[in-house]
Design a protein around this motif. Structure first.
Motif, PDB file in Angstrom:
ATOM      1  N   ILE C 266       0.941  -1.202   0.085  1.00 55.08           N
ATOM      2  CA  ILE C 266       0.160  -0.139  -0.033  1.00 55.08           C
ATOM      3  C   ILE C 266       0.853   1.173  -0.120  1.00 55.08           C
ATOM      4  CG2 ILE C 266      -1.770   1.118   1.373  1.00 55.08           C
ATOM      5  CD1 ILE C 266      -2.728  -1.369   2.173  1.00 55.08           C
ATOM      6  N   SER C 270       0.913   4.063  -2.964  1.00 51.62           N
ATOM      7  CA  SER C 270       0.295   5.244  -2.605  1.00 51.62           C
ATOM      8  C   SER C 270       1.310   6.365  -2.951  1.00 51.62           C
ATOM      9  CB  SER C 270      -0.169   5.427  -1.316  1.00 51.62           C
ATOM     10  OG  SER C 270      -0.156   6.529  -0.694  1.00 51.62           O
ATOM     11  N   LEU C 277      -3.515  -3.014  -5.973  1.00 56.00           N
ATOM     12  CA  LEU C 277      -4.421  -3.578  -4.991  1.00 56.00           C
ATOM     13  C   LEU C 277      -4.565  -2.614  -3.824  1.00 56.00           C
ATOM     14  CD1 LEU C 277      -6.549  -5.743  -4.531  1.00 56.00           C
ATOM     15  CD2 LEU C 277      -4.783  -7.019  -3.418  1.00 56.00           C
ATOM     16  N   GLY C 278      -3.447  -2.005  -3.258  1.00 52.87           N
ATOM     17  CA  GLY C 278      -3.371  -1.155  -1.944  1.00 52.87           C
ATOM     18  C   GLY C 278      -4.017   0.154  -2.348  1.00 52.87           C
ATOM     19  N   THR C 281      -7.835  -0.146  -2.634  1.00 52.67           N
ATOM     20  CA  THR C 281      -8.475  -0.408  -1.325  1.00 52.67           C
ATOM     21  C   THR C 281      -8.542   0.985  -0.582  1.00 52.67           C
ATOM     22  OG1 THR C 281      -7.153  -2.386  -1.316  1.00 52.67           O
ATOM     23  CG2 THR C 281      -8.515  -1.999   0.456  1.00 52.67           C
ATOM     24  N   LEU C 282      -7.290   1.711  -0.714  1.00 56.33           N
ATOM     25  CA  LEU C 282      -7.374   3.027  -0.200  1.00 56.33           C
ATOM     26  C   LEU C 282      -8.348   3.997  -0.532  1.00 56.33           C
ATOM     27  CD1 LEU C 282      -5.143   4.029   2.081  1.00 56.33           C
ATOM     28  CD2 LEU C 282      -3.754   4.865   0.475  1.00 56.33           C
ATOM     29  N   PHE C 285     -11.631   3.102   0.592  1.00 55.41           N
ATOM     30  CA  PHE C 285     -11.863   3.746   2.119  1.00 55.41           C
ATOM     31  C   PHE C 285     -12.173   4.936   2.132  1.00 55.41           C
ATOM     32  CE2 PHE C 285      -9.986   5.731   5.559  1.00 55.41           C
ATOM     33  CZ  PHE C 285     -10.352   5.375   6.683  1.00 55.41           C
ATOM     34  N   TYR C 288     -15.640   5.350   0.945  1.00 58.39           N
ATOM     35  CA  TYR C 288     -16.461   4.157   1.657  1.00 58.39           C
ATOM     36  C   TYR C 288     -17.399   3.367   0.680  1.00 58.39           C
ATOM     37  CZ  TYR C 288     -15.924   6.886   6.092  1.00 58.39           C
ATOM     38  OH  TYR C 288     -15.396   7.531   7.092  1.00 58.39           O
ATOM     39  N   LEU C 293     -13.773  -2.734  -0.739  1.00 57.72           N
ATOM     40  CA  LEU C 293     -13.042  -2.859   0.439  1.00 57.72           C
ATOM     41  C   LEU C 293     -13.102  -4.389   0.687  1.00 57.72           C
ATOM     42  CD1 LEU C 293     -13.813  -0.275   3.196  1.00 57.72           C
ATOM     43  CD2 LEU C 293     -11.253  -0.834   2.111  1.00 57.72           C
ATOM     44  N   GLY C 296     -11.214  -6.629  -1.719  1.00 58.41           N
ATOM     45  CA  GLY C 296      -9.852  -6.447  -1.558  1.00 58.41           C
ATOM     46  C   GLY C 296      -9.303  -7.271  -0.383  1.00 58.41           C
TER      47      GLY C 296
END
Lengths: 341, 352, 325, 362
Positions: C266, C270, C277-278, C281-282, C285, C288, C293, C296
């Protein structure tokens, strides 16, 4: 480690036929009877280790900063939340350099005092990492002890659970779980206040890190217990009729001091990094909590114009973690001489 | 428990006239991982498979055999570190084989164990005083104020400096550690001590010191011993009676001299003949030796019938089908062999 | 052996199923308002009801799980605003914020993550094992102390800080970004170079220490002394006898590490802005986006479990005592 | 183990040993010193050791743990890490100097002219390579032959050391062997290049008595066939009696007594050797009380001054002028018999032995 006590002392008075009581028997030497336990020896070794002493002092320094953050901020005459918009130009750049009033200068854009935010920023790092370390250590030790010592189906269930937790992608969960917890505790996230969100984020971070943190220690302790359980001194205690509870706490637990101390010393810096990292990603703590991770995240966009903004928290966290890691390494060497270089 | 038992105030019951310790057809089978490729069925290691043994008060019985013969498992069964799969272990006539830990506690005091490894048998985190005093505290044998003087007394008995009570085990040499282990066992004032290879981890000169210590204690305190060793010389030196074990069974048992001079079981004969003897160089004529072929079979799948038959030169068809019982072949000498007979000439070189 | 593998597969499946149920409970059973969250601030009650129906949130909880499971096995339909969208098996849900099935999003993100992690692994395995083995051989010398000291410092620097500083200050490195390998391997590599170096350097430190410790232990074994006494060259003793025994535990660690990196690149993604994938997901998040999420998390768990399984099986081939015992 | 041959009675009588030939020494160790600098101080593992072994003869080095017997033998094969151990003195094998030999020469020498077998066959064989593989490697390191030829040789050697079914066993891993079989495999590996010097470091200590007897017979037979010089390290005097021609008794890093086996075990001259004999319970006769040496061996970090044995010696009062505590005795003949030496100040040790020690031997 061969004989450290002179064999002459073996002699036994008044038993001349006994070969042990050979010649030199008459004068039993007066010996210093206060001796060091293995733990004391390890601590003495640690005290002699310069790196350990320096790193320990650095850690203590940061702990003191965190404890006396309000005092330090007062000393400077600032607080971490006041927006000094008057010190910010129209492009968001601060108009003042570090000076007597703002020791580290002010934030770009918002104009909050950097020194105050920095000293307060030490708090969440240490509180989160500290409490997670304590929680995971307690759970890990108990689960590991119980699983290793009792064995049988209890061990099978606990071991499965340990393996289960260890086979979860904890970073992904660390991102995903706060989202769910936020919804659980705050309800509609749209209407939640900043403070409320910040608080939930704070606790959910501790919960998530604790949930994933205990398992590796539990596995380690379980392995140690399985090994220790086969040692003959445990059998000796059983043969003497020592009750199981006492075997567990009086015979076994003292032998787990080293792995527990080592694990704690390694866990603390790891959790500090994780906290700061997740916060940096935006999934840990949130404003208005002062946090180094947040500052780093905000500062990365200003790294050319205002390098101090970025470097102060970066230096703080790097020095703290470096000190703790080196300290942890020294502790491991001191408690486990086999790993000595 | 049909026999009349007399409860003593210590909580240990006893049947009058019963031997101090009696093992009857004791078996211990451990679960083992099987070796099959696909169908891995549970296999059982028959570590001890039907051992009979009797120990009278004050008597010393030796248990010899090679690794894997079940002698250490027997030690752990007598001291009830293990619960036998089958059979009875009677202490003063009372069966303790399956007794619960709570009921067993008073008996534990009277049956003590001395270990082989002087390093792993002492808790590295306890002082010598704590280690030796464990029995005193656990069984409330002396008032708290008297513990130190009793511990020091015990240290003196085993030939250690009583002032060393608050040192840690790592400060002692192997021989000294073994003495600490002996003091710990003595603290309980046992009636019987099981010594599981108590000297085999020690150097020769230290070994003799510890043997003399054990011998003096036995004479002075009248404690019965089950003395386990693989060294035939050591066992002979220490024991009144000797039992030879092979693959979980006692194959021959008898008074010391009978067993060493007129062994009747082929395995005993081979074992005795295999011991390198220092007498050879002292002008004693070289003895004829019997050499066994191969190694001890796996206790997971022991041979049918007589367990020794795969390595025995006397083996015939009957040995594969009929398991020989341990029968008295000479006064007090019991042998489990279809073709038991004393050797034609003495196996051990007679010293002049 | 086969039975052992079968046993491990079964236990792996049990882990995935429990994860699935647990995360499903976490995301959809909690007294939350997933539909409202998905719908966003400008939302109408009709749209909420629509989402709820399409997600099956109006059904009993047990049926919701069944539906989700069924989606994984045979696929399912989602309808938004009257438009029915098909989500092929294995269907892990549908992202409303991105308007795409979760499987498709993950499918696009995985190659990125795999590229980052494998490339980094090549760097740290080579550097780490080489320097660890060398340090083990010259144990106690100043070179050894230098290597160990460096690894200690590198290991202690927080990863995200290190990565950030590389990203900000190492401007001589080519700009990072993901370009599919098949389009142009060269741009693929240059876009990932910074990330590889970052992962490589930081992990090389731990691999140096693992392999150094492992080699020291292996070189101290009796069988190494035996090998030396046979008169074979020192190099052969170290690299055949020592390395064979010393690397076996390192391989195990590598398997587990690799699995964790696949699920946890991640920071790298980032900071270097690589859509793996990270990062997916981030981003989920931030918005929402619960289905993403959860998808993942599930994929991450599955990767970990499968990798653990692979490690176990590989180990049985590395150590004949396990294989035949 | 499946291929166990059923018991055949083997009644072996030992062939009388070759008499001392006075042949030229194949292994000659002169004033060997091995020291290890450690954090706690200098460990003097071997201090001034000298001995020689001719071909076709077996020298047993006897001593308790820490006496330096293993350390000195490992030095013969140059197995000590030179960065850790300080080795001085001279070790000549077949006329070639081993101390300070270059790494390249050492490689040719080890396993070729001189080979070694170790105590624990379990840990001394590489667990990840087949037994055959390990023997082949040893053979090919010294002979430029194909793998096929080497494998045939390995099978031949396995058969020669008494491993049944060698062509199948050659492809098995060590853990598939039993303890005794593993030690046989180790012996096969050591002897694959027909070494002229074999060093056996406690090769039977980890084995059971009946297996030990087999291995001792095997080593004796092979020595007869190969005609090599054997250095046999052990702490078991019984084993020594069985296998050795000569004995070297070591204590605290030095030789305290040296001579033919029947002399040393029959009428030793050094109080330490007396103590050892008095510590071993006999297998025959009425058991006598043992008369062990008091105390325990000294730490090699602080070897006692003078005679290293003096703190445990019950005869030191017989020597005048505190010689025992101040003066290190030389290893020289102490009696009319020049073939044996001992390191002790005591006068007329042979008489002391006969009148005082012999009667109380167990």
């Amino acid at each position: 480690m061969e004989p450290l006590i002179e064999e002459a002392e073996l002699s036994r008075k008044g038993a001349p036929t006994d070969p042990i009581g050979a010649p030199t028997g008459e004068s039993v030497k007066k010996v210093d009877t206060r001796r060091k336990s293995p733990t004391q020896i390890a601590l003495a070794r640690l005290r002699k280790d310069k790196v350990a002493v320096i790193c320990g002092s650095i850690f203590l320094f940061f702990v003191l900063i965190a404890i006396f953050a309000p005092l330090l901020a007062k000393l400077e005459g600032q607080d971490p939340t006041t927006l000094n918009q008057n010190l910010i130009d129209q492009y968001g750049f601060p108009t003042v350099a570090p000076n007597g009033e703002h020791w580290f200068g002010v934030e770009p854009r918002l104009g909050r005092d950097l020194f105050a935010r920095w000293v307060y920023g030490a708090r969440p790092s240490l509180i989160v990492a500290g409490s997670v370390t304590v929680i995971t250590t307690i759970i890990g030790v108990i689960v590991g002890l119980v699983a290793g010592f009792l064995g049988g189906w209890i061990d099978r269930i606990l071991s499965w659970f340990i393996d289960f937790v260890l086979s979860l992608p904890y970073l992904l969960f660390a991102i995903a779980v706060p989202a769910a917890l936020l919804a659980v505790f705050v309800g509609n996230t749209e209407n939640a206040g900043n403070d409320e969100v910040a608080q939930v984020r704070f606790y959910s971070l501790i919960i998530v890190l604790s949930f994933f943190g205990w398992a590796s220690l539990a596995r380690l302790i379980r392995g140690e217990v399985l090994g220790l359980r086969e040692r003959e001194f445990i059998a000796a205690a059983k043969v003497l009729g020592v009750p199981t509870r006492k075997v567990l706490f009086k015979e076994l637990l003292p032998n787990l001091v080293a792995p527990i101390v080592i694990s704690v010393s390694m866990a603390l810096p790891a959790y500090i990094v994780t906290e700061a990292g997740l916060t940096y990603l935006g999934v840990g703590l949130t404003e208005p909590t002062p946090s180094w991770g947040l500052t780093i995240a905000a500062a990365q966009n200003w790294y050319r114009a205002d390098p101090l903004y970025l470097w102060i928290p970066v230096a703080a966290i790097t020095i703290l973690v470096l000190a703790l890691s080196l300290l942890g390494d020294s502790i491991r060497d001191a408690f486990d001489p086999r790993t000595r270089r | 428990m049909t026999a009349a038992t007399t409860p003593a105030k210590s909580g240990v019951r006893s049947v009058p006239g019963a031997p101090l310790l009696e093992l009857q057809n004791v078996k211990m089978h451990f679960k083992a991982k099987g070796e099959g490729f696909l169908a891995r069925k549970t296999q059982w290691v028959q570590a001890v498979d039907g051992v009979d043994l009797t120990v009278q008060p004050g008597e010393t019985i030796g248990l010899v055999g090679e690794s894997g013969c079940g002698k250490s498992t027997t030690a752990r069964l007598i001291t009830r570190l293990l619960e036998p799969t089958a059979g009875e272990i009677r202490y003063q006539g009372v069966d303790i084989a399956h007794m619960s830990e709570r009921k067993l506690r008073p008996y534990r005091r009277e049956i003590q164990l001395i270990f082989q490894d002087p390093y792993s048998s002492l808790n590295p985190r306890h002082t010598v005083g704590t280690i030796v005093g464990t029995a005193l505290r656990t069984h409330g044998m002396v008032p708290k104020s008297g513990e130190l003087s009793r511990v020091q007394e015990l240290l003196e008995v085993v030939g250690l400096n009583p002032e060393h009570y608050n040192r840690y085990p790592h400060e002692f040499s192997g021989g000294q550690r073994q003495r600490i282990g002996i003091a710990r066992a003595l603290a309980a004032r046992p009636k019987i001590i099981v010594a599981d290879e108590p000297v085999s981890a020690l150097d020769v000169s230290i070994q003799a010191q510890v043997m003399n210590l054990l011998e003096n204690l036995r004479k002075e305190l009248g404690i019965a011993f089950v003395f386990i060793a693989h060294d035939l010389g050591v066992v002979r030196h220490f024991c009144d009676r000797v039992a030879v074990m092979y693959l979980g069974r006692v194959v021959e048992e008898g008074p010391r001299d009978a067993l060493y001079l007129k062994p009747q079981h082929p395995y005993t004969q081979a074992l005795l003949s295999a011991v390198p003897d220092i007498g050879v160089v002292r002008g004693v004529p070289p003895k004829n030796r019997i050499r066994l072929v191969g190694d001890v079979p796996s206790p997971v799948d022991p041979p049918s019938g007589c367990r020794f038959r795969t390595r025995c030169w006397k083996a015939q068809d009957i040995c594969a089908t009929d398991d020989p019982a341990l029968i008295e072949r000479a006064p007090a000498q019991r042998v489990a062999c279809h073709f038991a007979e004393p050797p034609a000439e003495s196996i051990l070189a007679e010293t002049a | 052996m086969l039975l052992y593998i079968l046993k491990r597969v079964l236990s792996a499946i049990s882990v995935v199923i429990v994860t699935l149920v647990a995360s499903f409970a976490l995301f959809f059973f909690a007294p939350t308002d997933p539909a409202g969250v998905i719908c966003g601030p400008r939302c109408t009650p009709e749209r909420v009801a629509d989402i709820e129906a399409s997600l099956g949130l109006d059904q009993p909880k047990v049926e919701q799980i069944a539906l989700y499971m069924k989606g994984i096995v045979v696929g399912r339909e989602y309808s938004t605003g009257g438009v029915v969208r098909h989500c092929d098996a294995p269907c892990l849900g549908y992202s409303y914020t991105l308007g795409q099935p979760v499987t498709k999003l993950i499918g696009a993100a995985l190659p990125v993550t795999v590229s980052i992690v494998l490339g980094g692994a090549v760097v740290y395995l080579i550097v780490g094992i080489l320097s660890g083995t060398i340090a083990a051989q010259v144990r106690g010398t100043s070179l050894d102390r230098f290597v160990v000291g460096t690894t200690l410092v590198v290991q202690a620097i927080p990863y995200f800080v290190f990565a950030l500083l590389i990203a900000l200050y190492a401007t001589f490195l080519p700009d990072s970004g993901y370009h599919p390998f098949l389009d142009n391997p060269l741009t693929w590599a240059s876009g990932l170079l910074a990330a590889w170096l970052t992962i490589g350097v930081t992990n090389a430190a731990s691999y140096t220490r693992y392999s150094r410790a492992s080699m020291i232990e292996a070189l101290g074994q009796d069988f190494v002394r035996t090998a030396t006494s046979k008169g074979i060259s020192r190099r052969r003793v170290v690299y055949r006898h020592g390395l064979r025994a010393g690397l076996t535990p390192v391989v195990t660690i590598f398997g587990i590490d690799l699995a964790f990196q696949l699920t946890g690149a991640i920071f790298t993604e980032s900071i270097f802005n690589l859509p793996g994938l990270g990062l997916l997901t981030l981003r989920a998040f931030g918005q929402y986006d619960l289905p993403v999420l959860m998808g993942g998390v599930l994929i991450g768990s599955a990767v970990l479990v499968v990798m653990n399984l692979v490690v176990d099986i590989v180990y049985t081939f590395l150590d004949p005592r396990v294989r035949l015992g | 183990m499946s291929d166990q041959t059923t018991g055949v009675p083997q009644t072996v009588s030992r062939v009388p040993r070759a008499a001392a030939t006075g042949e030229e020494a194949y292994l000659e160790v002169t004033d060997l010193q091995v020291q290890f600098p450690t954090a706690d101080g200098l460990v003097r593992a071997v201090q001034g050791l000298s001995y020689s072994v001719p071909l076709r003869r077996t020298l047993a080095i006897v001593g308790e743990s820490g006496s330096g017997k293993s350390v000195s033998s490992m030095a013969v094969l140059g197995l000590h890490d030179r960065r850790v151990a300080r080795i001085t003195g001279s070790i000549k094998v077949g006329g070639r100097e081993v101390v300070n030999m270059s790494d390249k020469d050492l490689e040719g020498f080890r396993g070729g002219d001189a080979a070694m077998i170790f105590q624990d066959p379990q840990s001394s064989l590489h667990p990840y390579f087949t037994v055959g593989n390990q023997i082949i490697e040893s053979y090919r390191a010294h002979n430029n032959v194909s793998k096929r030829v080497a494998k045939a040789r390995a099978i031949d050697m396995l058969g020669r050391v008494g491993i049944p079914n060698p062509s199948r066993r050659v492809d098995q891993y060590p853990h598939e062997f039993s303890g005794g079989m593993r030690q046989r495999a180790m012996i096969a590996m050591a002897l694959v290049n027909d070494p002229k010097l074999l060093i056996a470091d406690e090769p039977t200590t980890a084995l059971d008595v009946t297996v030990q007897a087999q291995i001792l017979d095997l080593i004796a037979d092979l020595q007869r066939d190969f005609g090599s010089a054997v250095v046999f390290i052990t702490h078991d005097l019984g084993v020594v009696a069985e296998i050795a021609d000569d004995i070297l008794v070591m204590y605290a890093g030095t030789a305290v007594e040296h001579g033919p086996v029947n002399k040393i075990l029959g009428e030793p001259l050094h109080p330490y050797a007396w103590g050892l004999l008095e510590s071993i319970p006999a297998l025959t006769g009425e058991p006598q009380p043992l008369h062990p040496i008091p105390g325990s061996p000294p730490s090699l970090l602080a070897v006692p001054s003078g005679c290293p044995f003096h703190p445990r010696c019950e005869f030191k009062d017989r020597v005048p002028d505190d010689w025992c505590t101040t003066l290190r005795p030389d290893l020289i003949p102490r009696t009319a018999d020049l073939g044996r030496t001992s390191r002790c100040h005591l006068k007329d040790p042979d008489k002391v032995f006969e009148t005082e020690v012999l009667p109380r031997l167990p």
